[in-house]
Write a protein that holds these residues in place. Structure first.
Motif, PDB file in Angstrom:
ATOM      1  N   GLY A  95       0.801  -1.204   0.000  1.00 13.72           N
ATOM      2  CA  GLY A  95       0.000   0.000   0.000  1.00 13.72           C
ATOM      3  C   GLY A  95       0.843   1.267   0.000  1.00 13.72           C
ATOM      4  N   PHE A  96       1.892   1.259   0.781  1.00 15.00           N
ATOM      5  CA  PHE A  96       2.825   2.392   0.864  1.00 15.00           C
ATOM      6  C   PHE A  96       3.891   2.298  -0.223  1.00 15.00           C
ATOM      7  CE2 PHE A  96       6.333   4.887   2.522  1.00 15.00           C
ATOM      8  CZ  PHE A  96       5.731   5.932   3.203  1.00 15.00           C
ATOM      9  N   ASN A  97       4.448   1.109  -0.385  1.00 13.44           N
ATOM     10  CA  ASN A  97       5.631   0.960  -1.228  1.00 13.44           C
ATOM     11  C   ASN A  97       5.378   1.143  -2.718  1.00 13.44           C
ATOM     12  OD1 ASN A  97       7.565   0.709   0.736  1.00 13.44           O
ATOM     13  ND2 ASN A  97       7.484  -1.524   0.824  1.00 13.44           N
ATOM     14  N   LEU A  98       4.232   0.709  -3.209  1.00 14.19           N
ATOM     15  CA  LEU A  98       3.977   0.879  -4.633  1.00 14.19           C
ATOM     16  C   LEU A  98       3.799   2.350  -4.996  1.00 14.19           C
ATOM     17  CD1 LEU A  98       1.728  -2.209  -5.439  1.00 14.19           C
ATOM     18  CD2 LEU A  98       4.060  -1.766  -6.223  1.00 14.19           C
ATOM     19  N   ARG A  99       3.250   3.130  -4.092  1.00 14.69           N
ATOM     20  CA  ARG A  99       3.168   4.572  -4.334  1.00 14.69           C
ATOM     21  C   ARG A  99       4.567   5.184  -4.345  1.00 14.69           C
ATOM     22  NH1 ARG A  99      -0.490   9.236  -1.271  1.00 14.69           N
ATOM     23  NH2 ARG A  99       0.959  10.949  -1.658  1.00 14.69           N
ATOM     24  N   MET A 100       5.421   4.738  -3.418  1.00 14.50           N
ATOM     25  CA  MET A 100       6.787   5.253  -3.381  1.00 14.50           C
ATOM     26  C   MET A 100       7.583   4.798  -4.601  1.00 14.50           C
ATOM     27  SD  MET A 100       7.082   7.344  -0.961  1.00 14.50           S
ATOM     28  CE  MET A 100       8.803   7.593  -1.360  1.00 14.50           C
ATOM     29  N   ALA A 101       7.255   3.627  -5.134  1.00 17.58           N
ATOM     30  CA  ALA A 101       7.916   3.152  -6.353  1.00 17.58           C
ATOM     31  C   ALA A 101       7.637   4.103  -7.510  1.00 17.58           C
ATOM     32  CB  ALA A 101       7.429   1.746  -6.695  1.00 17.58           C
ATOM     33  N   GLU A 102       6.382   4.511  -7.647  1.00 20.56           N
ATOM     34  CA  GLU A 102       6.013   5.440  -8.713  1.00 20.56           C
ATOM     35  C   GLU A 102       6.722   6.786  -8.536  1.00 20.56           C
ATOM     36  OE1 GLU A 102       2.007   7.421 -10.760  1.00 20.56           O
ATOM     37  OE2 GLU A 102       1.815   6.081  -9.028  1.00 20.56           O
ATOM     38  N   PHE A 103       6.756   7.266  -7.305  1.00 22.82           N
ATOM     39  CA  PHE A 103       7.411   8.545  -7.025  1.00 22.82           C
ATOM     40  C   PHE A 103       8.904   8.465  -7.353  1.00 22.82           C
ATOM     41  CE2 PHE A 103       9.893  11.266  -4.207  1.00 22.82           C
ATOM     42  CZ  PHE A 103       9.296  12.506  -4.406  1.00 22.82           C
ATOM     43  N   ALA A 104       9.560   7.397  -6.914  1.00 26.53           N
ATOM     44  CA  ALA A 104      11.001   7.251  -7.131  1.00 26.53           C
ATOM     45  C   ALA A 104      11.330   7.199  -8.619  1.00 26.53           C
ATOM     46  CB  ALA A 104      11.511   5.999  -6.427  1.00 26.53           C
ATOM     47  N   GLN A 105      10.544   6.429  -9.354  1.00 23.86           N
ATOM     48  CA  GLN A 105      10.835   6.289 -10.777  1.00 23.86           C
ATOM     49  C   GLN A 105      10.663   7.611 -11.526  1.00 23.86           C
ATOM     50  OE1 GLN A 105       8.540   3.617 -13.573  1.00 23.86           O
ATOM     51  NE2 GLN A 105      10.347   2.350 -13.218  1.00 23.86           N
ATOM     52  N   LYS A 106       9.674   8.394 -11.123  1.00 26.30           N
ATOM     53  CA  LYS A 106       9.463   9.703 -11.750  1.00 26.30           C
ATOM     54  C   LYS A 106      10.657  10.628 -11.539  1.00 26.30           C
ATOM     55  CE  LYS A 106       4.405   9.966 -11.673  1.00 26.30           C
ATOM     56  NZ  LYS A 106       3.217  10.618 -11.037  1.00 26.30           N
ATOM     57  N   HIS A 107      11.414  10.354 -10.473  1.00 33.76           N
ATOM     58  CA  HIS A 107      12.571  11.189 -10.164  1.00 33.76           C
ATOM     59  C   HIS A 107      13.889  10.494 -10.497  1.00 33.76           C
ATOM     60  CE1 HIS A 107       9.392  13.232  -7.879  1.00 33.76           C
ATOM     61  NE2 HIS A 107      10.143  14.308  -7.986  1.00 33.76           N
ATOM     62  N   GLY A 108      13.830   9.493 -11.375  1.00 31.14           N
ATOM     63  CA  GLY A 108      15.036   8.870 -11.894  1.00 31.14           C
ATOM     64  C   GLY A 108      15.756   7.937 -10.954  1.00 31.14           C
ATOM     65  N   ILE A 109      15.074   7.444  -9.939  1.00 30.53           N
ATOM     66  CA  ILE A 109      15.680   6.508  -8.977  1.00 30.53           C
ATOM     67  C   ILE A 109      15.243   5.088  -9.317  1.00 30.53           C
ATOM     68  CG2 ILE A 109      15.832   5.833  -6.539  1.00 30.53           C
ATOM     69  CD1 ILE A 109      15.176   8.787  -5.870  1.00 30.53           C
ATOM     70  N   ARG A 110      16.189   4.184  -9.424  1.00 30.95           N
ATOM     71  CA  ARG A 110      15.850   2.791  -9.722  1.00 30.95           C
ATOM     72  C   ARG A 110      15.094   2.177  -8.548  1.00 30.95           C
ATOM     73  NH1 ARG A 110      17.408   0.863 -14.131  1.00 30.95           N
ATOM     74  NH2 ARG A 110      17.069  -1.296 -13.515  1.00 30.95           N
ATOM     75  N   VAL A 111      14.179   1.246  -8.860  1.00 30.91           N
ATOM     76  CA  VAL A 111      13.320   0.637  -7.845  1.00 30.91           C
ATOM     77  C   VAL A 111      13.454  -0.885  -7.902  1.00 30.91           C
ATOM     78  CG1 VAL A 111      10.965   0.339  -7.012  1.00 30.91           C
ATOM     79  CG2 VAL A 111      11.659   2.541  -7.994  1.00 30.91           C
ATOM     80  N   TYR A 112      13.929  -1.460  -6.800  1.00 34.15           N
ATOM     81  CA  TYR A 112      14.007  -2.914  -6.652  1.00 34.15           C
ATOM     82  C   TYR A 112      13.048  -3.319  -5.536  1.00 34.15           C
ATOM     83  CZ  TYR A 112      18.333  -2.986  -9.456  1.00 34.15           C
ATOM     84  OH  TYR A 112      19.268  -2.858 -10.457  1.00 34.15           O
ATOM     85  N   TYR A 113      12.344  -4.419  -5.744  1.00 38.26           N
ATOM     86  CA  TYR A 113      11.362  -4.892  -4.753  1.00 38.26           C
ATOM     87  C   TYR A 113      11.832  -6.238  -4.203  1.00 38.26           C
ATOM     88  CZ  TYR A 113       6.693  -3.905  -2.878  1.00 38.26           C
ATOM     89  OH  TYR A 113       5.644  -3.539  -2.062  1.00 38.26           O
ATOM     90  N   TYR A 114      12.010  -6.303  -2.896  1.00 35.52           N
ATOM     91  CA  TYR A 114      12.425  -7.551  -2.232  1.00 35.52           C
ATOM     92  C   TYR A 114      11.256  -8.061  -1.390  1.00 35.52           C
ATOM     93  CZ  TYR A 114      15.194 -10.664   0.806  1.00 35.52           C
ATOM     94  OH  TYR A 114      15.690 -11.743   1.499  1.00 35.52           O
ATOM     95  N   ILE A 115      10.825  -9.266  -1.674  1.00 31.93           N
ATOM     96  CA  ILE A 115       9.642  -9.896  -1.078  1.00 31.93           C
ATOM     97  C   ILE A 115       8.393  -9.305  -1.734  1.00 31.93           C
ATOM     98  CG2 ILE A 115       8.347 -10.499   0.987  1.00 31.93           C
ATOM     99  CD1 ILE A 115      10.871 -10.275   2.620  1.00 31.93           C
ATOM    100  N   SER A 116       7.923  -9.996  -2.704  1.00 29.81           N
ATOM    101  CA  SER A 116       6.795  -9.530  -3.515  1.00 29.81           C
ATOM    102  C   SER A 116       5.533  -9.299  -2.694  1.00 29.81           C
ATOM    103  CB  SER A 116       6.486 -10.568  -4.598  1.00 29.81           C
ATOM    104  OG  SER A 116       5.221 -10.331  -5.185  1.00 29.81           O
ATOM    105  N   PRO A 117       4.767  -8.256  -3.042  1.00 32.48           N
ATOM    106  CA  PRO A 117       3.412  -8.165  -2.480  1.00 32.48           C
ATOM    107  C   PRO A 117       2.642  -9.428  -2.875  1.00 32.48           C
ATOM    108  CG  PRO A 117       3.992  -6.178  -3.699  1.00 32.48           C
ATOM    109  CD  PRO A 117       5.057  -7.179  -3.998  1.00 32.48           C
ATOM    110  N   LYS A 118       1.720  -9.842  -2.034  1.00 33.72           N
ATOM    111  CA  LYS A 118       1.013 -11.111  -2.280  1.00 33.72           C
ATOM    112  C   LYS A 118      -0.138 -10.904  -3.270  1.00 33.72           C
ATOM    113  CE  LYS A 118       2.318 -12.753   2.300  1.00 33.72           C
ATOM    114  NZ  LYS A 118       3.174 -11.579   2.582  1.00 33.72           N
ATOM    115  N   ILE A 119       0.206 -10.433  -4.464  1.00 33.46           N
ATOM    116  CA  ILE A 119      -0.841 -10.152  -5.445  1.00 33.46           C
ATOM    117  C   ILE A 119      -1.457 -11.431  -6.006  1.00 33.46           C
ATOM    118  CG2 ILE A 119       0.252  -7.961  -6.048  1.00 33.46           C
ATOM    119  CD1 ILE A 119       1.032  -9.265  -8.735  1.00 33.46           C
ATOM    120  N   TRP A 120      -0.795 -12.558  -5.784  1.00 33.32           N
ATOM    121  CA  TRP A 120      -1.375 -13.842  -6.200  1.00 33.32           C
ATOM    122  C   TRP A 120      -2.560 -14.220  -5.302  1.00 33.32           C
ATOM    123  CZ3 TRP A 120      -0.212 -15.915  -1.577  1.00 33.32           C
ATOM    124  CH2 TRP A 120       0.998 -15.562  -0.977  1.00 33.32           C
TER     125      TRP A 120
END
Length: 377
Positions: A95-120
Motif C-alpha cells: 500500500g505504501f511501497n507501490l506509491r513510493m515506487a512510482e514517485f522514485a521512478q518519476k525522479h530517476g531513482i531505480r526501484v528494486y522490490y524484495y519480497i513480492s506483495p502477495k498479489i497472487w
C-alpha cells in the motif's frame, strides 16, 4: 553505493536487516538509509521513521489516520530526494511501497522490490503498477516465478529469507533450559501467536485463549508478544486466564511447543520450517465479504504459505466464520491427541523443506542487487 530501504512491519524489518547485513559485506561502501525498525538500524541503516508509526491495517484505521499516512509519504519523498540513492529497495508493504515506487521512478531513482506483495492472493491488478514502476523484483516463494511469468513479468527468485533467520538464531535450547530461563512451569507448551497488529490481536487472541484453555490442565499456554505492541494490550486480554507471555523469542517458543495456534502470515511458514504443528487462524471485522470474494470469485484455495507452497491443505486454516472457539478447540485436540493426524502434518513439513531449498537468500539477493546496479552504471 547508496541504498534506501522501506519496510513497514516486523517481518519486513527482520528480512530487510539480513539483506542490509549481506549488502554491507559485499559492498564495503554501502550507505543505507530508510524507513523500518530497530533490526534494520542495528544492521547499519540510518533509521528515518519506525514502522510502528506506519502500521495501519483495514479501511477504518486507515481512514482515521489519513493525516499521519499523508505526512509519512511527504517525509519519505523529501528524504528520498535528499539522500539521492542509487536504488530504492522496497520490502513487501505494498500500500505504501507501490506509491513510493512510482514517485522514485518519476525522479530517476531505480526501484528494486524484495519480497513480492502477495498479489497472487489479492489485488492481482497491482501487476500494472509493478510492471510500470518496479525495475527488478526479487521473490522468495517458489511458485511466484510461474505466477509472474504468466502475467508477462520476469522475476528473480532468491530463496526464502525465513531460512536465513532460522539459521542465524542460536542452537535450539533443550526444554528444561528454555523453561528455566523464562521462569515457566514444566508442562508441555501450547503456543498462541495472534499476530503483530492491534486489530489482529484484539480479534484473535480472545478466541485462541478460550479454545486453548480447555487443555490447560495438561498444557501451559504461552503467548509470544509482538515487538511493536505494548504489553498492557496482552495483559488486558489475558486477564482471568492462566497464561504466560514471552518476548522476542518466537522461534524458541515454536521450537519447544507441541502445537501453535497462529495468525495467518509469515509465522505460518516459520512454524513449518521449525517443524511445529500449527493451526492457522484469521478473523477481522468486516472481512466476511472479502473472504467470500476470495473463495468464490478469485478461486483462492488457501492463504497460509505452507499450503500455498505445497499446493494442498497441509495445515488447517480457520478463516473468518470458521475461526470459532469450537473449531480451534477441536483442531487442537486432534493435533495433541491423534498421533497419525499430527505425523501427517510433520511429514508434509519435510516436503516443505525440500521445496524451499537451502538458506542464503539474503546473500543471493544482495549479490544480484549489486550486480544489476553495476550493469546500469
Amino acid at each position: 553505493m547508496k541504498y534506501y530501504f522501506i519496510a513497514g512491519e516486523a517481518s519486513g524489518d527482520l528480512h530487510a536487516s539480513n539483506l542490509i547485513e549481506a549488502l554491507k559485506k559485499q559492498d564495503a561502501e554501502a550507505d543505507v538509509r530508510g524507513f523500518g525498525g530497530e533490526l534494520m538500524e542495528a544492521a547499519g541503516m540510518s533509521l528515518v521513521k519506525h514502522y510502528r508509526e506506519m502500521a495501519f491495517m483495514g479501511f477504518i484505521p486507515v481512514l482515521l489516520n489519513l493525516r499521519t499516512i499523508k505526512r509519512n509519504f511527504k517525509t519519505c519523498e523529501a528524504d528520498l530526494l535528499s539522500f539521492k540513492p542509487d536504488v530504492l529497495v522496497l520490502v513487501d508493504y505494498p500500500g505504501f511501497n507501490l506509491r513510493m515506487a512510482e514517485f522514485a521512478q518519476k525522479h530517476g531513482i531505480r526501484v528494486y522490490y524484495y519480497i513480492s506483495p502477495k498479489i497472487w492472493a489479492w489485488k492481482k491488478h497491482r501487476i500494472k503498477q509493478i510492471k510500470a514502476h518496479v525495475d527488478e523484483m526479487f521473490t522468495i516463494l517458489p511458485f511466484e516465478t510461474d505466477f509472474y511469468k504468466e502475467l508477462g513479468y520476469s522475476v528473480n527468485y532468491v530463496g526464502n529469507p525465513v531460512l536465513d533467520a532460522v539459521v542465524k538464531r542460536p542452537a535450539k535450547p533443550d526444554f528444561d533450559t528454555f523453561i528455566a530461563e523464562n521462569n515457566l512451569p514444566s508442562k508441555p507448551i501450547v503456543a498462541l501467536l495472534p499476530g503483530s497488529r492491534l486489530q489482529e490481536i484484539n480479534s484473535l487472541l480472545p478466541r485462541m485463549l478460550e479454545a486453548a484453555s480447555a487443555f490447560s490442565e495438561d498444557y501451559q499456554l504461552v503467548i509470544t508478544a509482538a515487538p511493536n505492541v505494548e504489553l498492557s494490550v496482552y495483559e488486558k486480554l489475558t486477564d482471568g486466564y492462566a497464561v504466560r507471555l514471552v518476548e522476542n523469542q518466537t522461534y524458541e517458543v515454536l521450537q519447544q511447543a507441541k502445537v501453535a495456534v497462529l495468525a495467518s502470515g509469515t509465522v505460518s511458514l516459520e512454524a513449518g520450517i521449525l517443524r511445529c504443528p500449527q493451526i492457522v487462524c484469521y478473523r477481522m471485522a468486516g472481512g466476511a465479504f472479502f473472504f467470500w470474494i476470495g473463495q468464490n470469485v478469485l478461486n483462492i484455495s488457501w492463504v497460509s504459505l505452507v499450503n500455498l507452497i505445497l499446493k494442498k491443505e497441509a495445515v488447517r486454516e480457520l478463516l473468518q466464520h470458521r475461526c470459532s472457539v469450537t473449531n480451534i478447540r477441536q483442531e487442537l485436540g486432534r493435533l495433541l491427541n491423534e498421533s497419525t493426524y499430527r505425523k501427517r502434518q510433520l511429514n508434509d513439513y519435510e516436503e516443505l523443506h525440500r521445496q524451499l531449498g537451502e538458506a542464503g537468500a539474503s546473500e543471493r539477493a544482495a549479490a544480484m542487487i549489486i550486480e544489476k546496479l553495476n550493469e546500469k552504471k
